[in-house]
Design a protein around this motif. Structure first.
Motif, mmCIF file in Angstrom:
data_model
loop_
_atom_site.group_PDB
_atom_site.id
_atom_site.type_symbol
_atom_site.label_atom_id
_atom_site.label_comp_id
_atom_site.label_asym_id
_atom_site.label_seq_id
_atom_site.Cartn_x
_atom_site.Cartn_y
_atom_site.Cartn_z
ATOM 1 N N GLU A 155 4.006 -3.477 60.265
ATOM 2 C CA GLU A 155 5.449 -3.684 60.226
ATOM 3 C C GLU A 155 5.815 -5.129 59.942
ATOM 4 O O GLU A 155 6.869 -5.405 59.382
ATOM 5 C CB GLU A 155 6.077 -3.221 61.543
ATOM 6 N N ARG A 156 4.969 -6.065 60.326
ATOM 7 C CA ARG A 156 5.272 -7.472 60.052
ATOM 8 C C ARG A 156 5.134 -7.810 58.573
ATOM 9 O O ARG A 156 5.742 -8.767 58.097
ATOM 10 C CB ARG A 156 4.350 -8.387 60.864
ATOM 11 N N SER B 189 13.393 -16.762 53.082
ATOM 12 C CA SER B 189 14.568 -16.580 53.937
ATOM 13 C C SER B 189 15.204 -15.217 53.697
ATOM 14 O O SER B 189 15.699 -14.574 54.628
ATOM 15 C CB SER B 189 15.587 -17.702 53.692
ATOM 16 N N ASN B 190 15.173 -14.740 52.455
ATOM 17 C CA ASN B 190 15.672 -13.398 52.184
ATOM 18 C C ASN B 190 14.843 -12.353 52.926
ATOM 19 O O ASN B 190 15.343 -11.288 53.292
ATOM 20 C CB ASN B 190 15.632 -13.103 50.688
ATOM 21 N N GLY B 191 13.576 -12.662 53.141
ATOM 22 C CA GLY B 191 12.730 -11.748 53.884
ATOM 23 C C GLY B 191 13.215 -11.546 55.307
ATOM 24 O O GLY B 191 13.189 -10.422 55.828
ATOM 25 N N ALA B 192 13.648 -12.622 55.941
ATOM 26 C CA ALA B 192 14.184 -12.493 57.297
ATOM 27 C C ALA B 192 15.404 -11.586 57.310
ATOM 28 O O ALA B 192 15.560 -10.724 58.189
ATOM 29 C CB ALA B 192 14.534 -13.874 57.843
ATOM 30 N N ILE B 193 16.260 -11.754 56.318
ATOM 31 C CA ILE B 193 17.465 -10.926 56.225
ATOM 32 C C ILE B 193 17.091 -9.468 55.999
ATOM 33 O O ILE B 193 17.644 -8.557 56.632
ATOM 34 C CB ILE B 193 18.355 -11.440 55.074
ATOM 35 N N SER B 194 16.132 -9.239 55.109
ATOM 36 C CA SER B 194 15.741 -7.869 54.770
ATOM 37 C C SER B 194 15.159 -7.129 55.964
ATOM 38 O O SER B 194 15.464 -5.954 56.184
ATOM 39 C CB SER B 194 14.719 -7.886 53.626
ATOM 40 N N LEU B 195 14.321 -7.784 56.746
ATOM 41 C CA LEU B 195 13.713 -7.077 57.876
ATOM 42 C C LEU B 195 14.730 -6.805 58.981
ATOM 43 O O LEU B 195 14.644 -5.783 59.660
ATOM 44 C CB LEU B 195 12.529 -7.862 58.433
ATOM 45 N N LEU B 196 15.678 -7.704 59.156
ATOM 46 C CA LEU B 196 16.715 -7.410 60.141
ATOM 47 C C LEU B 196 17.559 -6.229 59.670
ATOM 48 O O LEU B 196 17.946 -5.375 60.473
ATOM 49 C CB LEU B 196 17.597 -8.628 60.393
ATOM 50 N N ALA C 13 8.338 -5.502 66.139
ATOM 51 C CA ALA C 13 7.526 -6.159 65.117
ATOM 52 C C ALA C 13 8.390 -6.637 63.959
ATOM 53 O O ALA C 13 8.175 -7.723 63.414
ATOM 54 C CB ALA C 13 6.442 -5.208 64.616
ATOM 55 N N ASN C 14 9.381 -5.841 63.567
ATOM 56 C CA ASN C 14 10.301 -6.270 62.514
ATOM 57 C C ASN C 14 11.087 -7.509 62.933
ATOM 58 O O ASN C 14 11.245 -8.457 62.154
ATOM 59 C CB ASN C 14 11.281 -5.153 62.164
ATOM 60 N N VAL C 15 11.592 -7.493 64.155
ATOM 61 C CA VAL C 15 12.343 -8.652 64.650
ATOM 62 C C VAL C 15 11.442 -9.871 64.717
ATOM 63 O O VAL C 15 11.836 -10.982 64.341
ATOM 64 C CB VAL C 15 12.966 -8.343 66.028
ATOM 65 N N GLU C 16 10.229 -9.672 65.203
ATOM 66 C CA GLU C 16 9.284 -10.774 65.291
ATOM 67 C C GLU C 16 9.009 -11.354 63.906
ATOM 68 O O GLU C 16 8.968 -12.572 63.717
ATOM 69 C CB GLU C 16 7.990 -10.279 65.919
#
Length: 408
Positions: free
Chosen positions: A187-188, A291-298, A323-326
């Motif tokens: 998931e990470r 940084s877009n990755g952080a947005i996408s997983l949230l 795991a996604n939040v992490e």
């Protein structure tokens, strides 16, 4: 997973600690270098600490396997620096810039698993000022991001082998316990697989998604249904089709085949993240895509995990959620210095995002943790889910502005 638009490689919401190699201090000399001796069973570092600034670790491989060496943040996840592909009898040097704080050192013979000889390493002294060319700093961020992804897949592969071995042997108690823990590694870094055609569907599609796209159903969720046999009156993930319709538990031979296929597909992912193509893809996207990755997983948490549709039979959705939040937090921590450097507004944005992550993590912690375990998703009340949604929404707004801030 539910079907999704393929993300760029850097839509990964996995990242690493503050930038290494991005500071001003004289380069470490040979005489200053720390010595690391790595063999098949031990990982010895010549000192348990050093002064802040540029550090050099001379890694000598005296073992029989190709190895790698990591300097990790104290959480054991964030990669500060790593050097890989050190052949038996060879030596290589890892040079990083370390700020004051607590770290961990670890070697990884065979370049799989969680590594050996994990030991505390303390950096003392003053904070070191960030300097150097902007492009150099950003490339260092990309390189460390790639290192984190590789580390997660290196741990995923042996964990998946152990999980599928228990499943194939009919040891369902062990396999059920391992299922959510193994998936956390995936998931990470899951969006990496999404860039490789049908690899993510093979590894992680739910039954309803595979049927909708006329695909053979394999992977984690096919095994999940064997491990948590649905009741005769249960509905499938579409909440219309009876769960038993056109399905029966796998035979021992089928279990062995499904396990082998999952390991083979994860092996393909392992090969990719260790290839030049993976590094080239990251290099081409650059820092903004992280940084877009952080947005996408949230967004993944907000639209998929919070509904409970991911782990339909096991109800272990909160493990995936965590795991996604992490991963999203990791990506943010990787690029936050670039946002802060844009000025007062950037610094305020970073503070809001940090507060948002802390609040969301605190809310999630009321239901358990990845290490200690979470309650089944079905135990959550409507109020519990609403509280999580509120925290996600509070974080999503400032996080959505992260990339634009970095690019200003």
């Amino acid at each position: 997973m539910t079907p999704r638009i393929p993300l760029a490689v850097t839509a990964l919401a996995v990242a690493v600690v503050a930038l290494a190699g991005c500071v001003a201090k004289d380069a470490a000399t040979t005489a200053d270098a720390l010595t690391v001796t790595s063999d098949d069973n031990t990982c010895g570092v010549s000192a348990a600490g050093a002064s802040s600034g540029t550090l050099a670790f001379n890694v000598n491989n005296t073992g029989t396997q190709v190895t790698e060496f990591y300097l990790l943040a104290s959480d054991g996840l964030r990669v500060v620096g790593e050097i890989e592909n050190i052949a038996p009898g060879a030596s290589r040097t890892l040079t990083v810039t370390a700020q004051p704080g607590n770290y961990l050192t670890v070697c990884k013979p065979g370049m799989v698993g969680e590594g050996i000889g994990r030991a505390a390493f303390t950096v003392t002294g003053d904070q070191v000022a960030v300097t150097g060319a902007d492009a150099q700093q950003k490339q260092q961020a990309v390189n460390l991001y790639a290192a984190f992804v590789k580390d997660q897949v290196e741990q995923l592969l042996p964990a998946a082998k152990a999980f599928t071995a228990a499943y194939a042997a009919g040891d369902d108690v062990t396999a059920r316990a391992q299922f959510p823990q193994v998936r956390a590694f995936y998931e990470r870094i899951e969006p990496v697989a999404s860039t490789l055609g049908d690899l993510d569907p093979k590894i992680d599609y739910r039954e309803v998604d595979a049927v909708a796209e006329n695909l053979e159903w394999t992977g984690f969720h096919r095994i999940e249904k064997d491990l948590w046999v649905p009741a005769a009156d249960a509905l499938n993930a579409d909440q219309v089709t009876p769960a038993w319709q056109n399905w029966s538990p796998s035979t021992p031979e089928q279990r062995a085949q499904l396990g082998e296929r999952l390991v083979a597909d994860i092996g393909q992912l392992y090969d990719y993240v260790h290839s030049d193509d993976f590094q080239a893809a990251l290099d081409g996207q650059g820092i903004a895509a992280i940084s877009n990755g952080a947005i996408s997983l949230l967004d993944e948490v907000a639209t998929k995990k919070i509904t409970g549709e991911e782990d339909w039979w096991s109800h272990t959705d909160l493990y995936d959620f965590a795991a996604n939040v992490e991963g999203a937090k990791m990506s943010f921590s990787f690029v936050k210095d670039f946002a802060s450097a844009t000025g007062a507004q950037g610094a305020t944005l970073v503070e809001r995002i940090q507060t948002g992550f802390a609040s969301l993590e605190n809310e999630l912690a009321t239901h358990g943790s990845l290490s200690a375990g979470f309650v089944p998703y079905t135990d959550l009340t409507a109020a519990d889910k609403r509280a999580l949604v509120d925290q996600i929404n509070t974080l999503a707004e400032p996080l959505s502005r992260l990339t634009g801030t970095i690019l200003n």
